[in-house]
Design an enzyme around this catalytic site. Structure first.
Site, mmCIF file in Angstrom:
data_model
loop_
_atom_site.group_PDB
_atom_site.id
_atom_site.type_symbol
_atom_site.label_atom_id
_atom_site.label_comp_id
_atom_site.label_asym_id
_atom_site.label_seq_id
_atom_site.Cartn_x
_atom_site.Cartn_y
_atom_site.Cartn_z
ATOM 1 N N HIS A 160 0.819 -1.220 0.000
ATOM 2 C CA HIS A 160 0.000 0.000 0.000
ATOM 3 C C HIS A 160 0.851 1.267 0.000
ATOM 4 O O HIS A 160 0.322 2.364 -0.203
ATOM 5 C CB HIS A 160 -0.980 0.001 1.183
ATOM 6 C CG HIS A 160 -0.353 0.227 2.524
ATOM 7 N ND1 HIS A 160 -0.037 -0.792 3.393
ATOM 8 C CD2 HIS A 160 -0.005 1.364 3.168
ATOM 9 C CE1 HIS A 160 0.475 -0.296 4.508
ATOM 10 N NE2 HIS A 160 0.509 1.018 4.391
ATOM 11 N N SER B 200 4.101 2.360 8.368
ATOM 12 C CA SER B 200 3.687 1.361 7.380
ATOM 13 C C SER B 200 4.881 0.734 6.671
ATOM 14 O O SER B 200 5.803 1.438 6.251
ATOM 15 C CB SER B 200 2.787 2.004 6.331
ATOM 16 O OG SER B 200 1.489 2.196 6.805
ATOM 17 N N ASP C 152 -0.563 -7.425 0.902
ATOM 18 C CA ASP C 152 0.160 -6.200 1.262
ATOM 19 C C ASP C 152 1.669 -6.438 1.378
ATOM 20 O O ASP C 152 2.333 -5.887 2.255
ATOM 21 C CB ASP C 152 -0.378 -5.591 2.561
ATOM 22 C CG ASP C 152 0.006 -4.113 2.690
ATOM 23 O OD1 ASP C 152 -0.048 -3.398 1.668
ATOM 24 O OD2 ASP C 152 0.372 -3.677 3.800
#
Length: 462
Positions: free
Chosen positions: A283, A409, A333
């Site tokens: 992402h 992230s 992901d």
């Protein structure tokens, strides 16, 4: 930003090499970490030089008006949705992107090359990067065309003709201040009239990415976060190596010029020379055009536990040059990149394990929440192979104290091997946690390295 001395670099290499040699021989599904031997080129780490140091900057250039404050505030929410990178810059476009090279002040160097400088500015920007299109009227651009980029800081970055693509704009490195000075250097056999130059958009940063020696985001993370140097393991060779494998990522969407932050980890491999394999989250980087804009920031951590901004590591280094996508699975992901440039001396190639992580394992995460200096979180694996937010094969980690935030992230989920070294097992997707969250929300989800290893194993061996 300061360059490491030769002796310090050698000391780091020697210590880490000893740790690597002491590691158990890697099996088919795991690999111990290793130290970096090759060093980054000065051109890719801000230590390039202008071809004509005393030349004046031409008045001709491109100026962008400041974006509305409301737009800047809306682009950087305090709590971005799980599975989204932290936005730190907004895109600005212009209706008149062309620069007439004939209007620039051209000066020849003693070796016959032609040089000129021009400014790209955006009112009120604390940091700036620009999308540049440069092409010859016949199409291809010679490799020996050079572009130098400088801002209010001391860094000068360099790109060459081979870095620029005919298919998409080249995004300059992020510089400090509201004005990006560009030096264009043409070989003797190429004239300004042979080229077309345009700057269709810039990415505007309201907060400096490099303010006062890389204090960007300093202290911006939640009050429960723990400086990496505060961990009880800090000072041990295995832990310090693991922190040296982690970098802050800055990248830009060519679609709208927005810039974002994530965290990634350099992975060890058996290739000779080593490939610059870099693990993060799908992402974060959606396509190759975005991967090409990537720059990584290394050693951005405090040197004292809960130190102030003056304790930021003086060896902080920016690496430009972008990356190539080797693997990306949006459903899981997972993301594996290959950096196009060699990272700086002193980084570490993190070890990893492709064995499925066990429920109940103790997990560790080294990350850059809200772009802050490197932080450390420790938690317990409470579920494996779960689905969350439409994503599959995730690992859930419960946090007793420090958590993760936007900007974290892609950071690696680490476990400790039998020899005490750290191994990467996945990358952060996100979840409901935040400082002050109730126990039921103090958890986040990571991708599973073992679940995609069969697809990427060929990159880790000759």
């Amino acid at each position: 930003m300061h360059k490491r001395t030769y002796l310090n670099a050698c000391l780091v290499l020697a210590l880490a090499a000893g740790a690597s040699q002491a590691s158990a021989a890697p099996g088919a599904s795991e690999m111990a970490g290793d130290v970096a031997v090759l060093q980054a080129s000065p051109a890719s780490t801000g230590h390039a030089r202008f071809a004509n140091p005393n030349a004046a900057t031409s008045a001709a250039g491109i100026h962008f008006a400041a974006p509305p404050a409301r737009r800047v505030a809306r682009a950087a929410p305090l709590a971005p949705k799980p599975g989204t990178p932290l936005q730190v810059g907004v895109g600005l476009k212009t209706a008149t992107p062309e620069i007439d090279l004939a209007t620039l002040e051209w000066i020849d160097t003693p070796d016959g090359r032609h040089t000129a400088r021009f400014p790209i500015s955006a009112a009120g920007a604390a940091s700036l990067r620009a999308a540049i299109r440069l092409e010859t009227r016949s199409g291809s651009l010679p490799d020996d065309v050079l572009l130098h980029f400088a801002g209010a800081g001391k860094e000068i970055f360099e790109a060459s003709g081979k870095d620029l693509s005919l298919n998409r704009p080249y995004w300059s490195p992020v510089i400090e201040g509201d004005t990006l000075t560009v030096e264009l250097v043409l070989p003797a056999n190429l004239q300004p009239g042979d080229l077309r130059l345009s700057v269709p958009q810039v990415s505007y940063f309201a907060d400096s990415l490099y303010k006062a020696g890389y204090r960007d985001g300093f202290g911006a993370s939640g009050s429960c976060e723990v400086d990496a140097v505060c961990a009880t393991q800090s000072g041990t060779r295995a832990y310090d190596n693991a922190t040296a494998a982690v970098a802050k990522m800055v990248f830009t969407s060519s679609a709208d010029g927005g810039s974002y932050i994530c965290t990634g980890t350099l992975l060890n491999n058996g290739n000779s020379p080593k490939r610059q394999l870099f693990w993060s989250a799908a992402h974060c980087i959606e396509d190759q055009a975005t991967a090409a804009t990537l720059q990584t920031i290394w050693f951005y951590n405090t040197t004292q536990c809960y130190g102030d901004a003056s304790t930021i590591n003086q060896s902080v280094t920016v690496l430009t040059g972008g990356a190539n996508i080797l693997h990306r699975d949006a459903k899981r992901d997972t993301l594996l990149l290959e950096l196009k440039r060699t990272p700086p001396a002193g980084v570490f190639y993190q070890g990893w394990s492709a064995t499925p992580i066990a429920n109940g394992s103790l997990g560790h995460d080294i990350h850059h929440p809200r772009g802050d200096a490197k932080k450390y979180s420790q938690g317990n694996v409470s579920a494996v192979g779960v689905t969350y937010d439409g994503h599959t094969a995730l690992t859930r980690v419960d946090w007793p104290s420090a958590v993760v935030e936007g900007g974290s992230s892609g950071s690696g989920l680490l476990t400790v091997a039998g020899d005490g070294s750290y191994q990467l097992r996945g990358g952060l997707y996100g979840g409901p946690s935040y400082c002050g969250a109730p126990t039921s929300q103090r958890n986040d989800y990571f991708s599973d390295f073992s679940g995609v290893y069969s697809q990427i194993s060929r990159y880790f061996a000759p």
